[in-house]
Design an enzyme around this catalytic site. Structure first.
Site, PDB file in Angstrom:
ATOM      1  N   SER A   1       2.376  24.514  -1.597  1.00 43.78           N
ATOM      2  CA  SER A   1       1.512  25.189  -2.562  1.00 43.78           C
ATOM      3  C   SER A   1       0.971  26.469  -1.935  1.00 43.78           C
ATOM      4  O   SER A   1       0.346  26.419  -0.872  1.00 43.78           O
ATOM      5  CB  SER A   1       0.355  24.260  -2.965  1.00 43.78           C
ATOM      6  OG  SER A   1      -0.763  25.012  -3.402  1.00 43.78           O
TER       7      SER A   1
ATOM      8  N   LYS B   1       2.927   2.065   1.718  1.00 42.21           N
ATOM      9  CA  LYS B   1       2.909   0.682   2.194  1.00 42.21           C
ATOM     10  C   LYS B   1       4.204  -0.079   1.874  1.00 42.21           C
ATOM     11  O   LYS B   1       4.536  -1.053   2.532  1.00 42.21           O
ATOM     12  CB  LYS B   1       1.714  -0.086   1.599  1.00 42.21           C
ATOM     13  CG  LYS B   1       0.364   0.389   2.096  1.00 42.21           C
ATOM     14  CD  LYS B   1      -0.147  -0.501   3.182  1.00 42.21           C
ATOM     15  CE  LYS B   1      -1.528  -0.215   3.726  1.00 42.21           C
ATOM     16  NZ  LYS B   1      -2.360   0.813   3.185  1.00 42.21           N
TER      17      LYS B   1
ATOM     18  N   SER C   1      -6.712  -6.322  -0.368  1.00 40.43           N
ATOM     19  CA  SER C   1      -7.240  -6.069  -1.707  1.00 40.43           C
ATOM     20  C   SER C   1      -6.613  -4.800  -2.248  1.00 40.43           C
ATOM     21  O   SER C   1      -6.910  -4.357  -3.334  1.00 40.43           O
ATOM     22  CB  SER C   1      -8.757  -5.917  -1.646  1.00 40.43           C
ATOM     23  OG  SER C   1      -9.087  -4.932  -0.692  1.00 40.43           O
TER      24      SER C   1
ATOM     25  N   TYR D   1       4.090  -7.784 -10.055  1.00 44.82           N
ATOM     26  CA  TYR D   1       5.200  -7.610  -9.113  1.00 44.82           C
ATOM     27  C   TYR D   1       5.743  -8.955  -8.628  1.00 44.82           C
ATOM     28  O   TYR D   1       6.642  -8.998  -7.798  1.00 44.82           O
ATOM     29  CB  TYR D   1       4.760  -6.780  -7.907  1.00 44.82           C
ATOM     30  CG  TYR D   1       4.631  -5.301  -8.187  1.00 44.82           C
ATOM     31  CD1 TYR D   1       5.663  -4.590  -8.791  1.00 44.82           C
ATOM     32  CD2 TYR D   1       3.482  -4.607  -7.827  1.00 44.82           C
ATOM     33  CE1 TYR D   1       5.547  -3.226  -9.035  1.00 44.82           C
ATOM     34  CE2 TYR D   1       3.361  -3.242  -8.060  1.00 44.82           C
ATOM     35  CZ  TYR D   1       4.391  -2.557  -8.664  1.00 44.82           C
ATOM     36  OH  TYR D   1       4.283  -1.209  -8.896  1.00 44.82           O
TER      37      TYR D   1
ATOM     38  N   GLY E   1      -6.488   4.280   8.531  1.00 44.84           N
ATOM     39  CA  GLY E   1      -7.286   3.095   8.211  1.00 44.84           C
ATOM     40  C   GLY E   1      -7.167   2.158   9.402  1.00 44.84           C
ATOM     41  O   GLY E   1      -7.842   2.297  10.410  1.00 44.84           O
TER      42      GLY E   1
ATOM     43  N   GLY F   1      -1.485   1.730  10.818  1.00 46.59           N
ATOM     44  CA  GLY F   1      -0.048   1.507  10.653  1.00 46.59           C
ATOM     45  C   GLY F   1       0.688   2.818  10.427  1.00 46.59           C
ATOM     46  O   GLY F   1       1.689   3.124  11.082  1.00 46.59           O
TER      47      GLY F   1
ATOM     48  N   GLU G   1      -9.987  10.386   9.378  1.00 45.59           N
ATOM     49  CA  GLU G   1     -10.767   9.253   8.862  1.00 45.59           C
ATOM     50  C   GLU G   1     -11.915   9.753   7.998  1.00 45.59           C
ATOM     51  O   GLU G   1     -12.347  10.899   8.145  1.00 45.59           O
ATOM     52  CB  GLU G   1     -11.419   8.502  10.036  1.00 45.59           C
ATOM     53  CG  GLU G   1     -10.482   7.659  10.844  1.00 45.59           C
ATOM     54  CD  GLU G   1     -11.203   6.949  11.963  1.00 45.59           C
ATOM     55  OE1 GLU G   1     -10.966   5.757  12.146  1.00 45.59           O
ATOM     56  OE2 GLU G   1     -12.014   7.587  12.667  1.00 45.59           O
TER      57      GLU G   1
ATOM     58  N   GLY H   1     -16.559   6.187   8.485  1.00 41.84           N
ATOM     59  CA  GLY H   1     -15.699   5.128   9.027  1.00 41.84           C
ATOM     60  C   GLY H   1     -14.907   5.651  10.208  1.00 41.84           C
ATOM     61  O   GLY H   1     -13.691   5.534  10.250  1.00 41.84           O
TER      62      GLY H   1
ATOM     63  N   ASP I   1     -14.342   4.725  13.220  1.00 38.94           N
ATOM     64  CA  ASP I   1     -14.085   3.786  14.326  1.00 38.94           C
ATOM     65  C   ASP I   1     -12.881   4.219  15.160  1.00 38.94           C
ATOM     66  O   ASP I   1     -12.857   4.048  16.378  1.00 38.94           O
ATOM     67  CB  ASP I   1     -13.861   2.372  13.785  1.00 38.94           C
ATOM     68  CG  ASP I   1     -12.714   2.335  12.802  1.00 38.94           C
ATOM     69  OD1 ASP I   1     -12.890   2.807  11.671  1.00 38.94           O
ATOM     70  OD2 ASP I   1     -11.621   1.868  13.182  1.00 38.94           O
TER      71      ASP I   1
ATOM     72  N   SER J   1      -0.829   9.806   1.297  1.00 40.87           N
ATOM     73  CA  SER J   1      -0.437   8.405   1.488  1.00 40.87           C
ATOM     74  C   SER J   1      -0.278   7.587   0.215  1.00 40.87           C
ATOM     75  O   SER J   1       0.481   6.613   0.203  1.00 40.87           O
ATOM     76  CB  SER J   1      -1.444   7.714   2.413  1.00 40.87           C
ATOM     77  OG  SER J   1      -2.747   7.853   1.884  1.00 40.87           O
TER      78      SER J   1
ATOM     79  N   ASN K   1      -2.735   5.470  -6.011  1.00 40.05           N
ATOM     80  CA  ASN K   1      -3.220   4.383  -6.864  1.00 40.05           C
ATOM     81  C   ASN K   1      -4.734   4.418  -7.025  1.00 40.05           C
ATOM     82  O   ASN K   1      -5.473   3.928  -6.181  1.00 40.05           O
ATOM     83  CB  ASN K   1      -2.791   3.031  -6.280  1.00 40.05           C
ATOM     84  CG  ASN K   1      -1.289   2.839  -6.393  1.00 40.05           C
ATOM     85  OD1 ASN K   1      -0.650   3.401  -7.296  1.00 40.05           O
ATOM     86  ND2 ASN K   1      -0.718   2.076  -5.502  1.00 40.05           N
TER      87      ASN K   1
HETATM   88  C1  LIG Z   1      -3.369   1.512   3.641  1.00 38.13           C
HETATM   89  C2  LIG Z   1      -3.574   2.909   3.259  1.00 38.13           C
HETATM   90  C3  LIG Z   1      -4.002   3.883   4.186  1.00 38.13           C
HETATM   91  C4  LIG Z   1      -4.302   3.543   5.619  1.00 38.13           C
HETATM   92  O1  LIG Z   1      -3.163   3.099   6.282  1.00 38.13           O
HETATM   93  P1  LIG Z   1      -3.237   2.302   7.660  1.00 38.13           P
HETATM   94  O2  LIG Z   1      -1.845   2.005   8.008  1.00 38.13           O
HETATM   95  O3  LIG Z   1      -4.066   1.087   7.428  1.00 38.13           O
HETATM   96  O4  LIG Z   1      -3.917   3.222   8.629  1.00 38.13           O
HETATM   97  C5  LIG Z   1      -4.107   5.197   3.760  1.00 38.13           C
HETATM   98  N1  LIG Z   1      -3.859   5.545   2.480  1.00 38.13           N
HETATM   99  C6  LIG Z   1      -3.454   4.642   1.562  1.00 38.13           C
HETATM  100  C7  LIG Z   1      -3.193   5.112   0.177  1.00 38.13           C
HETATM  101  C8  LIG Z   1      -3.301   3.304   1.913  1.00 38.13           C
HETATM  102  O5  LIG Z   1      -2.909   2.410   0.991  1.00 38.13           O
END
Ligand SMILES: *Cc1c(COP(=O)(O)O)cnc(C)c1O
Length: 316
Positions: free
Chosen positions: A26, A51, A76, A113, A177, A180, A202, A206, A208, A302, A305
């Protein structure tokens, strides 16, 4: 120890099942950040978030016995849907532990699903304990949301695709988060663009992961109060931190207000719905939290939703 070879193998396993998501640019975002930004759009991934990569990779590796008994997880959020969908595609049963106060939409999506949803009380019960007990009783294999080598290597395929498409980068911004996505993407960056700085992002409340990286050990905090629900995590995983320590250069934070501003930007300018957690990397680039000026910068968006009424409330 996880290596880039694990990510290459994960890429083979998810091939044909996961989407190869687009990389968008962009001019307006470049002007605002003073950098050249490449957005890897995992909001367009199957079930709406990266994910799916880790979940599908992990379940693909099951033995015949594991396949017969099925997979179990607790989440969740997006990992619940990722496990339910991946298991269905592979013809395997799935059971997902979800808190009683999880959004109805997410419970319904997980059921749609093909997942069996098991409700627990998040204030009275410990999901890890119930998860382990149920997995044992039913002989099911537990695949946690981030602290698992196959989940990490699956998530890393997102950055692998990004580097394959745009070549070398100076900076890669990844939301954080449980780690991963960050651990997997950092492994891919180290192999494919060794001079690229990898920066985790982060929510301010949060941080950490930032504390952990500075201290050199995993730091635990209370459940953070933030609109970035995918990053409402109290500590990064052990497998994740091993990789993060070796391959991540820095971890920075952004505020909820900056996330909202970024959600609006994506909707107005790029015509995309991005969930708050998905905005972490872009918010760091466009609000000065990460040093990006004059650089070629990869950003993992990422996921997308978010309940539409919640979205409307946030951007109003
Ligand atoms: C799970 C998730 C994260 C964080 O991912 P981790 O692997 O837990 O660090 C970031 N964005 C979205 C949309 C997620 O679903």
């Amino acid at each position: 120890m996880l290596t880039y070879a694990d990510i290459e193998q994960a890429a083979q396993r998810i091939r044909g099942a996961a989407h190869r998501t687009p990389v968008l640019t962009s001019r307006t975002a470049d002007d605002r950040s003073g950098a050249q930004l490449f957005f890897k759009c995992e909001n367009f991934q199957r079930m709406g978030a990266f994910k799916f990569r880790g979940a599908y990779n992990a379940i693909s590796r099951f033995t015949e016995d594991q396949r017969r008994a099925g997979v179990l997880t607790y989440s969740s959020g997006n990992h619940a849907q990722a496990i339910a969908l991946s298991a269905s595609l592979l013809g395997i049963r799935s059971a997902i532990l979800m808190p009683h106060d999880a959004p109805e939409l997410k419970i319904q999506a997980t059921k749609a699903y093909g997942g069996e949803v098991i409700i627990y009380d998040r204030y009275k019960e410990n999901r890890e304990e119930i998860g382990q007990r149920l997995a044992q009783e039913r002989g099911m294999t537990l695949i946690p949301p981030y602290d698992h080598p196959d989940v990490i290597s699956g998530q890393g395929t997102a950055a692998k695709e990004l580097f394959e498409e745009v070549g070398q980068l100076d900076v890669l911004l990844v939301c954080l988060g449980g780690g991963g996505l960050l651990a997997g993407c950092a492994l891919a960056a180290a192999a494919l663009s060794p001079s690229c700085k990898v920066i985790g992002v982060e929510p301010e409340l949060g941080n950490d992961g930032q504390q952990s990286l500075r201290k050199g050990e995993v730091v635990r905090i209370g459940v953070p109060d933030t609109i970035a629900d995918g990053a409402k995590v109290t500590h990064v995983g052990d497998h994740n931190f091993e990789v993060i320590k070796r391959h991540v250069d820095d971890i920075v934070t952004v505020s909820d207000a900056q996330l909202v501003s970024t959600m609006k930007f994506f909707a107005e300018r790029m015509k995309m719905i991005v969930e708050p957690t998905g905005c972490l990397g872009a918010a760091a680039a466009m609000h000065g939290a990460a040093p990006v000026e004059g650089k070629r910068v990869g950003i993992i968006i990422s996921g997308g939703n978010v309940d539409l009424s919640a979205f409307a409330r946030l951007v109003a």
